[in-house]
Design a protein around this motif. Structure first.
Motif, PDB file in Angstrom:
ATOM      1  N   ARG A 191       9.787 -12.307  32.116  1.00  0.00           N
ATOM      2  CA  ARG A 191       9.180 -11.045  31.680  1.00  0.00           C
ATOM      3  C   ARG A 191      10.227 -10.180  30.973  1.00  0.00           C
ATOM      4  O   ARG A 191      11.377 -10.130  31.407  1.00  0.00           O
ATOM      5  CB  ARG A 191       8.626 -10.261  32.871  1.00  0.00           C
ATOM      6  N   LYS A 192       9.817  -9.501  29.921  1.00  0.00           N
ATOM      7  CA  LYS A 192      10.696  -8.527  29.278  1.00  0.00           C
ATOM      8  C   LYS A 192      10.605  -7.242  30.093  1.00  0.00           C
ATOM      9  O   LYS A 192       9.566  -6.556  30.089  1.00  0.00           O
ATOM     10  CB  LYS A 192      10.282  -8.267  27.833  1.00  0.00           C
ATOM     11  N   ALA A 193      11.674  -6.941  30.833  1.00  0.00           N
ATOM     12  CA  ALA A 193      11.635  -5.859  31.809  1.00  0.00           C
ATOM     13  C   ALA A 193      12.897  -5.027  31.716  1.00  0.00           C
ATOM     14  O   ALA A 193      13.929  -5.482  31.207  1.00  0.00           O
ATOM     15  CB  ALA A 193      11.487  -6.429  33.219  1.00  0.00           C
ATOM     16  N   ALA A 194      12.822  -3.806  32.245  1.00  0.00           N
ATOM     17  CA  ALA A 194      13.994  -2.922  32.282  1.00  0.00           C
ATOM     18  C   ALA A 194      13.922  -2.059  33.523  1.00  0.00           C
ATOM     19  O   ALA A 194      12.836  -1.676  33.973  1.00  0.00           O
ATOM     20  CB  ALA A 194      14.044  -2.047  31.036  1.00  0.00           C
ATOM     21  N   ALA A 195      15.092  -1.761  34.075  1.00  0.00           N
ATOM     22  CA  ALA A 195      15.213  -0.791  35.162  1.00  0.00           C
ATOM     23  C   ALA A 195      15.344   0.587  34.543  1.00  0.00           C
ATOM     24  O   ALA A 195      16.245   0.830  33.734  1.00  0.00           O
ATOM     25  CB  ALA A 195      16.420  -1.109  36.029  1.00  0.00           C
ATOM     26  N   VAL A 196      14.453   1.505  34.917  1.00  0.00           N
ATOM     27  CA  VAL A 196      14.409   2.819  34.267  1.00  0.00           C
ATOM     28  C   VAL A 196      14.197   3.898  35.331  1.00  0.00           C
ATOM     29  O   VAL A 196      13.975   3.620  36.499  1.00  0.00           O
ATOM     30  CB  VAL A 196      13.277   2.887  33.217  1.00  0.00           C
ATOM     31  N   GLY A 197      14.260   5.154  34.872  1.00  0.00           N
ATOM     32  CA  GLY A 197      13.994   6.272  35.765  1.00  0.00           C
ATOM     33  C   GLY A 197      15.270   6.882  36.274  1.00  0.00           C
ATOM     34  O   GLY A 197      16.102   7.352  35.494  1.00  0.00           O
ATOM     35  N   ASN A 198      15.452   6.839  37.587  1.00  0.00           N
ATOM     36  CA  ASN A 198      16.651   7.397  38.192  1.00  0.00           C
ATOM     37  C   ASN A 198      17.856   6.484  37.998  1.00  0.00           C
ATOM     38  O   ASN A 198      18.940   6.756  38.481  1.00  0.00           O
ATOM     39  CB  ASN A 198      16.403   7.628  39.695  1.00  0.00           C
ATOM     40  N   VAL A 199      17.648   5.375  37.296  1.00  0.00           N
ATOM     41  CA  VAL A 199      18.696   4.411  36.965  1.00  0.00           C
ATOM     42  C   VAL A 199      18.412   3.920  35.551  1.00  0.00           C
ATOM     43  O   VAL A 199      17.270   3.897  35.111  1.00  0.00           O
ATOM     44  CB  VAL A 199      18.702   3.228  37.959  1.00  0.00           C
ATOM     45  N   GLY A 200      19.427   3.511  34.819  1.00  0.00           N
ATOM     46  CA  GLY A 200      19.178   2.978  33.485  1.00  0.00           C
ATOM     47  C   GLY A 200      18.747   4.056  32.514  1.00  0.00           C
ATOM     48  O   GLY A 200      19.160   5.214  32.596  1.00  0.00           O
ATOM     49  N   VAL A 201      17.858   3.705  31.592  1.00  0.00           N
ATOM     50  CA  VAL A 201      17.429   4.647  30.554  1.00  0.00           C
ATOM     51  C   VAL A 201      16.341   5.560  31.095  1.00  0.00           C
ATOM     52  O   VAL A 201      15.605   5.194  32.020  1.00  0.00           O
ATOM     53  CB  VAL A 201      16.918   3.897  29.304  1.00  0.00           C
ATOM     54  N   PRO A 202      16.207   6.775  30.536  1.00  0.00           N
ATOM     55  CA  PRO A 202      15.105   7.648  30.948  1.00  0.00           C
ATOM     56  C   PRO A 202      13.758   6.974  30.689  1.00  0.00           C
ATOM     57  O   PRO A 202      13.577   6.272  29.686  1.00  0.00           O
ATOM     58  CB  PRO A 202      15.287   8.885  30.061  1.00  0.00           C
ATOM     59  N   VAL A 203      12.797   7.204  31.567  1.00  0.00           N
ATOM     60  CA  VAL A 203      11.486   6.564  31.422  1.00  0.00           C
ATOM     61  C   VAL A 203      10.824   6.978  30.115  1.00  0.00           C
ATOM     62  O   VAL A 203      10.144   6.185  29.474  1.00  0.00           O
ATOM     63  CB  VAL A 203      10.562   6.915  32.603  1.00  0.00           C
ATOM     64  N   VAL A 204      11.037   8.226  29.715  1.00  0.00           N
ATOM     65  CA  VAL A 204      10.365   8.719  28.515  1.00  0.00           C
ATOM     66  C   VAL A 204      10.816   7.961  27.269  1.00  0.00           C
ATOM     67  O   VAL A 204      10.077   7.881  26.277  1.00  0.00           O
ATOM     68  CB  VAL A 204      10.592  10.247  28.375  1.00  0.00           C
TER      69      VAL A 204
END
Length: 453
Positions: free
Chosen positions: A131-144
């Motif tokens: 799956r093309k996935a990413a860790a976002v939010g409080n880690v990684g890139v901003p969700v927006v």
């Protein structure tokens, strides 16, 4: 036209302002600071048509919506917005509303501790499944930022601050890892903190909860579609442990059977709380149809972040472990339960949290304690009550170079077979730039000790 005020020029605030401006919306950013870094960020946004007001935290008269990136409800800007009836949303809530077309599903998680580890384990499992996935939010890139990219799925780490200002999130599945007092100065009470965490469940397709944590189990109780994870043998509808195996009895055709997901040896670093993180990540992945073999491969591919039970060195038959990320008592308790005999390096900003129960539970393992930081006296008082025979070294100095003395004192207290464990139970900003800086100072001091041994 709606005018949105964005609070602050931090990473998430800048991302939110950019995303709205690129969609043709009117945006005003207010930023209390007026430094070279803020001016550079402001210039970039102004080229997109964003108005930036440096040196100000005044709510613009024309604003009909305020986007906040974690400011407390009692902050004057938030209070002014609420008093005027201006809608207040978080950057994560804004991201959910800005999703377009065939938006990627969200697998969301929160908890007092372990969030970043679990979300990165989950991302590794998703990638192993193709799956093309990413860790976002409080880690990684901003969700927006991430919602505008063509991902198959987003692994979203959410803090209580972010959830407080999120009303419409509806993730495919959502997990709460654990719950213990933290950020009470921000939320005002344990009840408000717990309610902020519970918001992640409100519209989730599948609720995934820590069946071993009574507080989390109580939060999950009202929801009909739920899956527990446990360090015990799982019941039908749960994931858990059978001897040395992580198994699934929830996302299977026949819940009388158990599907092997991984072994305990596949979980690194090995500690009970990290096995729980792996089980939570596995349940989230399995909710989206990730096969068992990808769960195991994801755990094998996962590399822990620094300062999380990181073994620094062995000096004179004593192990030195950096868990500077243990910035609250719950995280410190997990670290302390992972070793047999410990010289504990603790202290920092307790943020209103109580350490009495932490010390009471850890007392049988302690061979000594070295205390630092602004709230060290509260830990010393708990040690006097619950571990009166444990030698304690109180270090009043607050300069960042004090870690050499800390390590030297810990080495003096330690015996062969002990572990000197930096698990502060408090935040680091009273002495260090952040918790990584604290951990790095500890590691440097340990290496200097070894070099001079």
């Amino acid at each position: 036209m709606t005018v949105t005020c964005v609070a602050g020029l931090g990473v998430s605030g800048t991302a939110a302002a950019r995303a709205l401006a690129e969609r043709g919306e009117r945006v005003v950013v207010v930023e209390a600071l007026d430094t070279d870094a803020q001016r550079l960020a402001a210039e970039a946004l102004e080229r997109l048509g964003v108005q930036v007001r440096l040196g100000s935290q005044e709510l613009p008269v024309e604003a009909s919506r305020l986007v906040t990136t974690g400011w407390a409800p009692h902050h004057p800007l938030i209070a002014a917005a609420l008093e005027r009836g201006v809608e207040v949303v978080g950057e994560v809530e804004l991201a959910w509303r800005l999703r377009e077309g065939q938006a990627a599903p969200w697998l969301a998680l929160t908890g007092t501790n372990g969030k970043t580890t679990a979300v990165r384990m989950l991302t590794s499992m998703l990638l192993a499944a193709g799956r093309k996935a990413a860790a976002v939010g409080n880690v990684g890139v901003p969700v927006v930022e991430a919602v505008g990219e063509p991902y198959d799925v987003l692994a979203v780490e959410l803090s209580s601050f972010q959830l407080h200002y999120s009303d419409s999130l509806a993730p495919h599945a959502a997990a709460i890892l654990n719950l213990a007092p933290d950020h009470l100065d921000w939320h005002g009470s344990m009840e408000e903190y717990a309610r902020a965490k519970q918001r992640i469940f409100d519209r989730a397709g599948v609720v995934i909860y820590n069946a071993d944590d009574p507080r989390v189990a109580a939060l999950a109780e009202p929801y009909p579609s739920k899956v527990g994870f446990t360090l015990q043998v799982p019941r039908p509808g749960e994931v858990g442990l059978v001897e040395e195996l992580l198994v699934d009895r929830a996302f299977v055709d026949d819940p009388r059977e158990a599907v092997e997901l991984a072994t305990l040896a596949d979980v690194r670093p090995f500690a009970p709380h990290n096995v729980a993180n792996a089980l939570a990540a596995a349940a989230l992945a399995r909710s989206l149809g990730v096969p068992a073999e990808a769960v195991r491969q994801g755990l094998l591919d996962f590399r822990p972040d620094p300062h999380r039970l990181a073994h620094v060195e062995r000096v004179g038959e004593v192990d030195y472990v950096d868990d500077s990320k243990a910035t609250n008592p719950h995280a410190a308790a997990a670290a302390l339960s992972s070793y047999r005999t410990i010289v504990w390096v603790a202290g920092g900003q307790l943020k209103g949290a109580d350490v009495d129960e932490l010390v009471r539970q850890a007392a049988p393992r302690l061979r000594g304690a070295v205390l630092i930081g602004v709230d060290r006296a509260r830990i010393a008082e708990a040690l006097a009550r619950h571990a009166p025979n444990v030698p304690v070294v109180d270090i009043a100095e607050r300069d960042t170079g004090v870690m050499d003395r800390v390590v030297a004192e810990a080495a003096r207290l330690a015996s062969p077979g002990d572990t000197v464990l930096l698990a502060p139970a408090g935040a680091s900003l009273d002495m260090f730039a952040n918790y990584p800086a604290r951990g790095e100072a500890f590691a440097r001091a340990v290496r200097a000790l070894k070099a001079g041994a």
